[in-house]
Write a protein that holds these residues in place. Structure first.
Motif, PDB file in Angstrom:
ATOM      1  N   HIS A  42       0.851  -1.189   0.000  1.00  0.00           N
ATOM      2  CA  HIS A  42       0.000   0.000   0.000  1.00  0.00           C
ATOM      3  C   HIS A  42       0.883   1.234   0.000  1.00  0.00           C
ATOM      4  N   HIS A  48       3.548   0.829   3.199  1.00  0.00           N
ATOM      5  CA  HIS A  48       3.457  -0.254   4.176  1.00  0.00           C
ATOM      6  C   HIS A  48       2.837  -1.460   3.494  1.00  0.00           C
ATOM      7  N   ASP A  50      -0.127  -4.490   4.112  1.00  0.00           N
ATOM      8  CA  ASP A  50      -1.269  -4.870   4.939  1.00  0.00           C
ATOM      9  C   ASP A  50      -1.460  -6.379   4.864  1.00  0.00           C
ATOM     10  N   ARG A  52      -3.818  -9.485   5.780  1.00  0.00           N
ATOM     11  CA  ARG A  52      -5.226  -9.751   6.113  1.00  0.00           C
ATOM     12  C   ARG A  52      -5.466 -11.258   6.099  1.00  0.00           C
TER      13      ARG A  52
HETATM   14 MN    MN Z   1      -2.975   0.116   4.302  1.00  0.00          MN
END
Ligand code: MN
Length: 197
Positions: A42, A48, A50, A52
């Protein structure tokens, strides 16, 4: 009428204007596999990654400023963020300026995971592990493979590669794997083409 099930996705919806962002709304899209995971690169104000994990109908999410590592000696800070809807698992595109998370989202890795957590030979559910602040998962990604621990500390969660045959202190996947694991596009290409490309 049965009480509406709380999915934990209210915060996700409240942060976004779906007339502006191409991100998926909660509650639409295909059902999950039960054990999917994604790592999205991202490029927002600060780059960064992410992470999930699909748990009980939503994507439990962490923002990892320095990204995942295959080196068991690296402890990567993972900041817990709001649950995301299952449809986010293959979201790639541009979040427009002014919107929450504005920037470019690339699917850096995806696949399935297995919950490895046991205590005294008793399996511990992901929900329980989240409450206890200690998860261990086996990732079967295109890039990330093997065991990873997520441990909650007073300063946040830490993502740590477990010391197995996939551990590798010399290889930095963040440097070698720079295109989308889903579409093969670079961040720049996604930035130009958006989610339709
Ligand atoms: Mn993010």
């Amino acid at each position: 009428m049965p009480k509406k099930k709380t999915t934990g996705l209210d915060e996700y919806g409240a942060k976004r204007d779906f007339s502006r962002t191409p991100e998926p709304r909660a509650g639409i899209g295909r059902p999950g596999t039960g054990a999917g995971f994604v790592v999205q690169k991202h490029l927002a104000r600060h780059l960064h990654y992410d992470l999930r994990l699909e748990v009980d109908g939503a994507l439990k999410s962490w923002a990892i400023p320095r990204g995942p590592s295959m080196d068991p000696h690296e402890k990567r800070l993972a900041v817990a963020t709001e649950d995301h809807p299952l449809a986010y698992i293959d979201f790639e595109g541009v979040i427009p300026p002014g919107e929450y998370g504005a920037g470019v989202v690339m699917v850096w890795d995806y696949g399935t995971y297995r919950n490895m957590k046991e205590e005294e030979e008793r399996p511990v559910s992901m929900a329980e592990g989240l409450l206890n602040g200690h998860l261990t998962v086996w990732l079967e990604g295109k890039r990330l493979k093997g065991g990873f621990a997520l441990i909650r500390t007073p300063r946040g969660w830490l993502l740590i590669k477990m010391d197995d045959t996939f551990a590798d202190a010399r290889r930095d996947l963040l440097l070698t794997e720079t295109v989308s694991a889903l579409s093969g596009r670079t961040i720049e290409e996604i930035g130009r083409e958006g989610s339709g490309g």
